[in-house]
Design a protein around this motif. Structure first.
Motif, short mmCIF file in Angstrom:
data_model
loop_
_atom_site.label_atom_id
_atom_site.label_comp_id
_atom_site.label_asym_id
_atom_site.label_seq_id
_atom_site.Cartn_x
_atom_site.Cartn_y
_atom_site.Cartn_z
N ASP A 129 -9.19 -1.12 -4.55
CA ASP A 129 -9.19 0.34 -4.43
C ASP A 129 -8.02 0.94 -5.19
O ASP A 129 -8.17 1.96 -5.89
CB ASP A 129 -9.14 0.74 -2.96
CG ASP A 129 -9.26 2.23 -2.77
OD1 ASP A 129 -10.36 2.77 -2.97
OD2 ASP A 129 -8.23 2.88 -2.44
N LEU A 130 -6.84 0.32 -5.08
CA LEU A 130 -5.67 0.83 -5.79
C LEU A 130 -5.85 0.75 -7.30
O LEU A 130 -5.46 1.66 -8.04
CB LEU A 130 -4.42 0.07 -5.36
CG LEU A 130 -3.90 0.38 -3.95
CD1 LEU A 130 -2.78 -0.57 -3.57
CD2 LEU A 130 -3.41 1.83 -3.88
N HIS A 176 0.83 -1.20 0.00
CA HIS A 176 0.00 0.00 0.00
C HIS A 176 0.86 1.25 0.00
O HIS A 176 0.62 2.20 -0.77
CB HIS A 176 -0.94 0.00 1.20
CG HIS A 176 -1.96 1.10 1.16
ND1 HIS A 176 -1.74 2.33 1.72
CD2 HIS A 176 -3.19 1.16 0.58
CE1 HIS A 176 -2.79 3.09 1.51
NE2 HIS A 176 -3.69 2.41 0.82
N SER A 177 1.90 1.29 0.83
CA SER A 177 2.78 2.45 0.88
C SER A 177 3.54 2.61 -0.43
O SER A 177 3.76 3.72 -0.92
CB SER A 177 3.76 2.33 2.05
OG SER A 177 3.07 2.38 3.28
N GLU A 209 1.10 4.03 -2.87
CA GLU A 209 0.79 5.42 -2.51
C GLU A 209 1.90 6.35 -2.97
O GLU A 209 1.65 7.42 -3.53
CB GLU A 209 0.61 5.54 -1.00
CG GLU A 209 -0.74 5.07 -0.48
CD GLU A 209 -1.83 6.10 -0.70
OE1 GLU A 209 -1.50 7.26 -0.99
OE2 GLU A 209 -3.01 5.74 -0.60
N VAL A 238 -8.09 -3.70 -0.62
CA VAL A 238 -7.01 -2.74 -0.82
C VAL A 238 -6.57 -2.72 -2.27
O VAL A 238 -6.43 -1.65 -2.88
CB VAL A 238 -5.81 -3.08 0.10
CG1 VAL A 238 -4.62 -2.20 -0.25
CG2 VAL A 238 -6.20 -2.89 1.56
#
Length: 904
Positions: free
Chosen positions: A500-501, A455-456, A459, A497
């Motif tokens: 969504d990405l 996730h990071s 992001e 997750v």
């Protein structure tokens, strides 16, 4: 008892001789403010009091809402026809018999004064003796503190029609029962005064400060005061004294920073109110002052329902019914004072109870941010993950100052990918794009080594992709970074997750194409993505929002309007962030504008202008949007009233990069007002330096710059540029945008482009395309009647520039066989759309004889004398005057005198 009265001189049998009330109008922040914003209430109250059957009015409202000021204004307006008595209740004398009437009873003997029946008879006889000539208005202030005997007498006088009452009170249930009975029996008509709305507050600020006020500054003052005039004046005075509110370029603007502590006058006023509360009620106020609005169910965990009822009745808290009922303090300026003071023990305990549950599902994001900040300020221990979460939530709400505070509180050893991302987001939101990229670059190198979670990693890449869009040195890197993320996500297992990405990557791909003006490719990609399924996640709703922009640019205006309206409706009913809704609302404005729905677009911008919950495009950005559209429509005076305050505010800080377009639009509007120097100054300031702006914004700057240059010099070169650019846009399939440039080329004299305009308009739909088809057909046929009809429709749509240009062209095509009413109607349109520059240009078209006649008209020379000097008949003089006024777009000799006199 502290009782006072005023009555017009020489009435009521000489009992009272005092000067009438005069409301002094001082436009100074420290003086008495003007009466603005209550015009409707003023008219209603006056109508009741002047009606022959009217017995009186009851004005009810919270402290500071303007009851007494309204009453004074009404009485001042009635001074010529009615007498006036002013009585005021006093807590210290509320138990004294006839305490409120002691001045009226001063001349009665002791025996009469001791007998209630004789008192009634004496007062009724006195007032009846004057009622035939001049009725008496009795203004009774602070009625809650009027003693019972006075209340009985006053009520009787009202019932029998001896006086007309104007009663002001905060809480009718606390007043003597006689006044409640007067209302129930319809002797008194009740008016409840509510806080001023945004527009009324902005008008009041402008009138009081003596200069225009930017919408951002007005919106901030409205927010902190809750629309209460007294709080508004106190807060404004404090902000002027602190320098938070100041004048720039003749406009009052506010610093783009948190408000300072309230001034002494605000603190004194609020502290007195706070001291009146019980400990339980005060604790509720303190919690809401720190946390902001809270759901009722969460607040009831630390407060009693009776406290909420009491505070709501007193007007100190407001219940809002949205997804879940919530409570907020009515006046934010009051919250400022509460936060600045030492909180009570009960209030601190309640805050600590809620603050210990930052992950509570009912705690809204703003509450979590506020409580984290309060806990930090109190020296409380906060886990690093709580600080990072609070920073993320602050960034999500575009509150970069709060995010910076939380990130600065993290120990150096707690630096992580999440911290770096939020620090870069904070810098980006702050408008510091280069610093944001510099902050994220080290993380980009680390993520490529696989040393951070998925996730990071995503992001960081996606944030860098967004930042690369606006950085001139990294053009082209956006798609590369998006490809990196998409490639990795293909190999990741499906979960919430990852889904969504993926949606976010898809959205950013479309957004990048729209940013660069690749509307055809953007529409194709959006259609492909949306055709893969019926995903209604926030990212796919946002893709639909972008698709509407592409569609209207390509010429499918009605489809675009239908789509974006659907998107905004669904966002309004969704749990997604307010920023998502705000962006969709901004897109709705653009689509309506490009489609030719100009009046709905203006209404939409005005509706959201004072919206406290709009984090991006409230305040001056919405004022800017109105001004740009009004400038395009040729409504220059209205446009400058919006653009100049917005420009002054943007010069303080331009987060969204809107200043160049605001300057370009102001240049054109200034030119239409014949302010050549101002137009040149704005045109020089419309420079697209710094971060890259969107292709659409760059096109708009070019459009207004060319229009301004067409007026500053000759229109030939700009008209050619309009035509060539329109052809380039049309070649890319962007018919909706091409129409704007093509129509302007024709309006500037390139009539040979009418067939091209007809062809492009035929490939488009919507109101503007329909107008363009009419213009093209009228020019090709040289049909004055057809052009007159198009001009009328353009005027009805609010487009003064198009209406004026087409009406002028229609007059050129008139022939002897034309209907005489065509000229009459065309001239009416020219008069309604006239601007100083248009009148000046038309004046240049006058012949030498017409100029001579115009000069004589300006001096007031009669027609007969003009006829003698020019050796023509008076009837011919009248014909020349009519022709002169037609060319100038005027409707009367007085206007001709004024305009021609100014231009000599």
């Amino acid at each position: 008892m502290e009782s006072s009265f005023r009555i017009s001189t020489g009435h009521l049998g000489g009992w009272f001789c005092c000067a009438p009330v005069r409301a002094v109008q001082v436009t100074n922040v420290n003086g008495r403010w003007p009466f603005v914003g209550r015009e409707d209430e003023f008219a209603s109250v006056r109508d009741v009091l002047t009606d022959e059957t009217g017995r009186g009015v009851l004005l009810v409202g919270t402290s500071g809402i303007g009851k007494t000021t309204l009453a004074q204004q009404v009485i001042q307006g009635l001074a010529g026809t009615m007498d006036h008595i002013y009585l005021r209740g006093s807590a210290s004398h509320s138990t004294v018999p006839y305490g409120a009437l002691n001045v009226l009873l001063a001349e009665l003997d002791e025996d009469t004064a001791r007998n209630p029946l004789l008192v009634l008879t004496a007062l009724q006889r006195r007032f009846d003796s004057t009622a035939a000539s001049r009725p008496t208005v009795m203004h009774l202030d602070s009625v809650e503190d009027v003693d019972e005997l006075s209340a009985t007498v006053i009520a009787h006088l009202a019932r029998v029609g001896a006086v007309r009452l104007l009663v002001t009170c905060e809480n009718l249930l606390r007043a003597p029962g006689e006044f409640l009975d007067l209302w129930k029996d319809r002797v008194l008509e009740r008016f409840d005064l509510h806080p001023l709305g945004f527009e009324a507050t902005a008008d009041l600020l402008g009138a009081a400060l003596g200069n225009p006020v930017s919408r951002s500054a007005a919106q901030q003052q409205w927010s902190v005061s809750g629309g209460n005039p007294r709080y508004l004046q106190l807060a404004t005075r404090a902000d002027v004294e602190s320098g938070h509110l100041f004048r720039r370029d003749g406009v009052w603007v506010s610093l783009d920073a948190p408000r300072p502590e309230s001034g002494r006058s605000v603190a004194d006023w609020s502290t007195a109110k706070l001291a009146e509360l019980s400990p339980e009620d005060r604790a509720v106020v303190e919690v809401l002052a720190v946390s902001g609005p809270l759901p009722v169910s969460l607040l009831l965990e630390v407060a009693a329902s009776t406290s909420l009822d009491t505070l709501q009745s007193a007007g100190m808290v407001t219940l809002e019914r949205e997804d879940a009922p919530s409570v907020r303090l009515t006046y934010e300026v009051f919250a400022d004072v509460v936060r600045a003071q030492l909180l009570s023990l009960r209030g601190r305990q309640a805050l600590e109870t809620i603050g210990a549950r930052l992950d509570h599902p009912l705690l809204p994001a703003h509450g979590r941010v506020a409580l984290t900040g309060w806990t930090l300020a109190q020296g409380g221990d906060l886990a690093p993950e709580d600080l990072v979460t609070a920073a993320r939530l602050a960034n999500d709400r575009w509150s970069s100052g709060a995010a910076e505070q939380f990130l600065a509180a993290l120990p150096a050893e707690q630096e992580s990918a999440a911290v770096a991302i939020e620090r870069s987001r904070h810098l980006w939101i702050d408008g510091r794009h280069r610093e944001a990229l510099a902050s994220i670059d080290p993380l980009l190198q680390a993520v490529d080594t696989g040393s951070v979670p998925l996730h990071s990693w995503a992001e960081a890449k996606l944030l860098a992709a967004r930042l690369s869009e606006v950085d001139r040195t990294r053009a082209g890197r956006t798609q590369e970074l998006l490809d990196d993320v998409a490639a990795r996500l293909e190999h990741e297992p499906d979960d919430a997750v990852v889904a969504d990405l993926r949606g976010r990557v898809d959205f950013l791909r479309v957004e990048a194409l729209v940013f660069e003006g690749e509307y055809g490719r953007a529409a194709g990609l959006a259609d492909t993505l949306l055709g893969t399924g019926a995903d209604d996640s926030r990212w796919y709703l946002k893709i639909r929002s972008l698709l509407s922009l592409a569609q209207v640019s390509l010429g499918s205006a009605e489809q675009a309007v239908s789509l974006i309206r659907n998107v905004t409706t669904r966002f309004a009913a969704s749990p997604y962030s307010r920023i998502d809704r705000d962006l969709a609302d901004a897109n709705l404005f653009q689509v309506l504008m490009l489609a030719g729905h100009w009046s709905p677009a203006l209404d939409h911008a005005r509706l959201h202008g004072g919206n406290n919950d709009a984090p991006l495009f409230n305040g001056s950005p919405s004022e800017f949007a109105e001004g740009v559209l009004l400038s395009y429509l040729g409504r220059s005076e209205e446009a400058l009233a919006k653009l100049l305050p917005a420009i002054s505010q943007f010069r303080i800080r331009d987060r969204h990069g809107l200043l160049p377009l605001a300057e370009a639009a102001a240049a054109y509007a200034s030119m239409l007002e014949n302010a050549t120097d101002a137009a040149e100054d704005h045109l020089r300031a419309a420079q697209l330096t710094g971060p890259l702006r969107s292709w659409h914004l760059r096109e708009c700057v070019q459009y207004f710059s060319l229009l301004t240059e067409a007026w500053l010099s000759a229109p030939d070169a700009p008209a050619t540029e309009f035509l060539e650019h329109a052809q380039a846009l049309s070649g890319r399939g962007q018919h909706g945008l091409a129409l704007y440039f093509l129509a302007q080329a024709v309006q500037l004299g390139r009539h040979e482009a009418a067939q091209t305009l007809a062809d492009v308009a035929a490939a488009s739909d919507g109101p503007f395309a329909e107008l363009c088809r009419g213009v093209a057909a009228g020019v090709l046929a040289k049909d004055a009647g057809m052009l007159r009809e198009v001009a009328r429709r353009a005027l009805d749509a609010g487009n003064h520039t198009l209406a004026s240009d087409v009406a002028s062209l229609g007059i050129e095509y008139l022939s002897e066989a034309s209907d005489p009413m065509i000229r009459v109607h065309a001239e009416q349109i020219l008069r309604r759309t006239s601007t100083p520059a248009r009148r000046h240009v038309r004046r240049k078209l006058l012949s030498e004889r017409e100029r001579a006649i115009a000069r004589m008209v300006a001096r007031g020379v009669p027609n007969k004398e003009i006829a003698l000097q020019e050796h023509i008949s008076p009837r011919t003089v009248e014909g020349h005057v009519h022709q002169i006024m037609t060319k100038l777009g005027l409707s009367s000799r007085k206007q001709l005198s004024l305009v021609f006199g100014q231009q000599q």
